[in-house]
Design a protein around this motif. Structure first.
Motif, PDB file in Angstrom:
ATOM      1  N   THR A   7      43.645  30.897  41.931  1.00 31.59           N
ATOM      2  CA  THR A   7      42.498  31.289  41.116  1.00 31.59           C
ATOM      3  C   THR A   7      41.811  30.025  40.636  1.00 31.59           C
ATOM      4  OG1 THR A   7      43.694  33.249  40.375  1.00 31.59           O
ATOM      5  CG2 THR A   7      41.783  32.599  39.090  1.00 31.59           C
ATOM      6  N   TYR A  23      41.994  34.186  45.394  1.00 26.68           N
ATOM      7  CA  TYR A  23      42.439  34.444  46.764  1.00 26.68           C
ATOM      8  C   TYR A  23      43.921  34.785  46.739  1.00 26.68           C
ATOM      9  CZ  TYR A  23      43.828  33.744  51.573  1.00 26.68           C
ATOM     10  OH  TYR A  23      44.347  33.931  52.818  1.00 26.68           O
ATOM     11  N   THR A  60      43.098  38.799  50.565  1.00 29.72           N
ATOM     12  CA  THR A  60      42.132  39.329  49.612  1.00 29.72           C
ATOM     13  C   THR A  60      41.386  38.153  48.995  1.00 29.72           C
ATOM     14  OG1 THR A  60      43.628  41.155  49.094  1.00 29.72           O
ATOM     15  CG2 THR A  60      41.831  40.757  47.558  1.00 29.72           C
ATOM     16  N   ASN A  62      38.017  37.230  46.310  1.00 35.93           N
ATOM     17  CA  ASN A  62      37.008  37.666  45.352  1.00 35.93           C
ATOM     18  C   ASN A  62      36.331  36.407  44.835  1.00 35.93           C
ATOM     19  OD1 ASN A  62      35.585  38.665  43.112  1.00 35.93           O
ATOM     20  ND2 ASN A  62      37.118  40.256  42.791  1.00 35.93           N
ATOM     21  N   THR A  63      35.025  36.285  45.048  1.00 34.44           N
ATOM     22  CA  THR A  63      34.330  35.073  44.628  1.00 34.44           C
ATOM     23  C   THR A  63      32.932  35.409  44.128  1.00 34.44           C
ATOM     24  OG1 THR A  63      33.707  32.829  45.268  1.00 34.44           O
ATOM     25  CG2 THR A  63      33.440  34.532  46.935  1.00 34.44           C
ATOM     26  N   ASN A  78      28.818  38.739  43.136  1.00 34.37           N
ATOM     27  CA  ASN A  78      30.235  38.738  43.455  1.00 34.37           C
ATOM     28  C   ASN A  78      30.434  39.284  44.866  1.00 34.37           C
ATOM     29  OD1 ASN A  78      32.940  38.342  42.074  1.00 34.37           O
ATOM     30  ND2 ASN A  78      33.230  40.306  43.065  1.00 34.37           N
ATOM     31  N   TYR A  80      33.573  40.609  47.438  1.00 31.32           N
ATOM     32  CA  TYR A  80      34.971  40.975  47.575  1.00 31.32           C
ATOM     33  C   TYR A  80      35.257  41.198  49.055  1.00 31.32           C
ATOM     34  CZ  TYR A  80      39.144  43.841  47.779  1.00 31.32           C
ATOM     35  OH  TYR A  80      40.382  44.323  48.115  1.00 31.32           O
ATOM     36  N   TYR A  81      36.334  40.593  49.557  1.00 34.01           N
ATOM     37  CA  TYR A  81      36.750  40.746  50.954  1.00 34.01           C
ATOM     38  C   TYR A  81      38.211  41.165  50.991  1.00 34.01           C
ATOM     39  CZ  TYR A  81      38.717  39.381  55.443  1.00 34.01           C
ATOM     40  OH  TYR A  81      39.395  39.386  56.631  1.00 34.01           O
ATOM     41  N   THR A 112      34.193  44.396  53.088  1.00 32.66           N
ATOM     42  CA  THR A 112      33.533  43.423  52.224  1.00 32.66           C
ATOM     43  C   THR A 112      32.475  44.150  51.409  1.00 32.66           C
ATOM     44  OG1 THR A 112      33.833  41.707  53.897  1.00 32.66           O
ATOM     45  CG2 THR A 112      32.231  41.262  52.176  1.00 32.66           C
TER      46      THR A 112
END
Length: 178
Positions: A7, A23, A60, A62-63, A78, A80-81, A112
């Motif tokens: 993180t 991640y 996973t 998230n950014t 944001n 998310y994948y 995503t």
């Protein structure tokens, strides 16, 4: 379960914004004939070897970025994948021998989503915000485990607005109206 996670949160960049990232790389496995619930599909391994559990998603991410804009406003985005959860119905058939899922790999497709939000402070006490979740409205199957919870798809596009104000302002407004 074996996993590692990272993180990151940047310091304030030019006093205008901040970047964040989370991640996770993990593997979730179990041993035995039951795969995460009440029903064992035809793909269950009755031996004592390890198999992925229904919520096994290997990657996973998230950014996003939040920007402080002029005139007491802000914008946030944001992404998310997810690499795809374990496919609980790979190879499973119905009573007629037909496959019950269009996805026959060990894992469901990657997914995503892209979300945005913007807001503004109005005066000294009011704040307004608008948020759009899953901007592209891309829908995918995210869980096909044959458990009591059933099949799940990611959420469709959702748009919401928010108005915040102090309770004292609302009380004053009610007094003025009555």
């Amino acid at each position: 379960m074996r996993a590692w996670e990272a993180t990151l949160r940047s310091p304030s960049l030019w006093r205008r914004g901040q970047f964040h990232l989370a991640y996770s790389d993990q593997i979730a496995e179990q041993r035995g004939a039951i795969t995460g619930g009440l029903i064992c599909t035809s793909s269950c391994d009755p031996s004592f070897s390890y198999t992925p559990v229904d919520h096994d998603q290997r990657q996973t991410l998230n950014t996003g970025f939040t920007a402080v804009l002029p005139s007491r406003s802000w914008f946030s985005s944001n992404v998310y994948y997810g690499s795809g959860f374990s496919n609980g119905t790979a190879g499973a058939t119905n009573g007629d021998g037909n496959l019950i899922s269009p996805y026959q790999g060990n894992y469901l497709p990657v997914h995503t989503t892209f979300d945005v939000s913007a807001g503004k402070t109005l005066g000294e006490s009011f704040k307004f915000a608008l948020t759009v979740v899953n901007v592209t409205n891309h829908r995918v199957l995210t869980d096909s485990s044959l458990t009591i919870g059933g099949f799940h798809y990611n959420d469709p596009r959702q748009v919401s607005a928010e108005l915040r104000y102090p309770a004292s302002t609302f009380k004053e407004l009610l007094k003025a109206v009555s």
